[in-house]
Enzyme design. Sequence first.
Site, mmCIF file in Angstrom:
data_model
loop_
_atom_site.group_PDB
_atom_site.id
_atom_site.type_symbol
_atom_site.label_atom_id
_atom_site.label_comp_id
_atom_site.label_asym_id
_atom_site.label_seq_id
_atom_site.Cartn_x
_atom_site.Cartn_y
_atom_site.Cartn_z
ATOM 1 C CE1 TYR A 3 -5.327 -1.683 4.286
ATOM 2 C CE2 TYR A 3 -3.964 0.268 4.004
ATOM 3 C CZ TYR A 3 -4.632 -0.821 3.468
ATOM 4 O OH TYR A 3 -4.591 -1.032 2.113
ATOM 5 C CB SER B 298 -0.886 -0.017 1.258
ATOM 6 O OG SER B 298 -1.517 1.222 1.477
#
Length: 253
Positions: A158, A145
């Site tokens: 996350y 990410s």
Amino acid sequence: MQFDLFQLKGQVAIVTGCNTGLGQGMALALAQAGADIVGVNQSAPTETRAQVEALGRRFLDLRADMADIGCIPGLLTQALALTGRIDILVNNAGIIRRADALQFGEADWDEVLNVNLKSAFFFSQAVARHCMAQGRGGKIINVASMLSFQGGVRVPSYTASKSGVMGMTKALANEWAAHGINVNAIAPGYMATNNTAALRADESRNAAILARIPTGRWGEPSDMAGPVVFLASQASNYVNGYTLAVDGGWLAR
């Protein structure tokens, strides 16, 4: 250049979380390159399966909750029973929970780390063992990410999980490259998927995001096609432990 380096004919790819969005885009790209697909999802990947089969490739529909690594041996057994081989693993399944760090709860922390990082490690381990046993190497592609590089706001678990994915990718490459197993990752930028619908609907937030992306647009699942086929194919045989940003230039700004 030998363009057949990018061909995946006769190979089998496991793709987790491929019922929609980026996972669907990557599964379709691998199928277009010639691979049969084993889709691991919690819900029916009806559209993905139809599109893969329309390309003339096989699609094995397996269901699992990737928060529980106990499902992994059974998934591999089922995949091998149908296909007889595993060549490629794409660890795409992931979740996100949002809250201020001061209020972030243990349950949300554990759930995100279990799905995004723990399951990716143990699925990679299981596939690597199989690849070593079959003696022809393999390709493992993790999905990182932008928050593998940046801190983000209100997404502590996350961010931790995706930073972990990038580190894990390097660590596994160090151990498995000598066995012909390439471990790399793709870090998507801001993509037009269901997960970003609220951001794109917010006029000011959408404008701020686009202002930072040099290409001036949101990414599409199809933008993942070239990178995933490259990392899954012979073309990337000397690429190990690398996280490839597919972000329209976001990190360069």
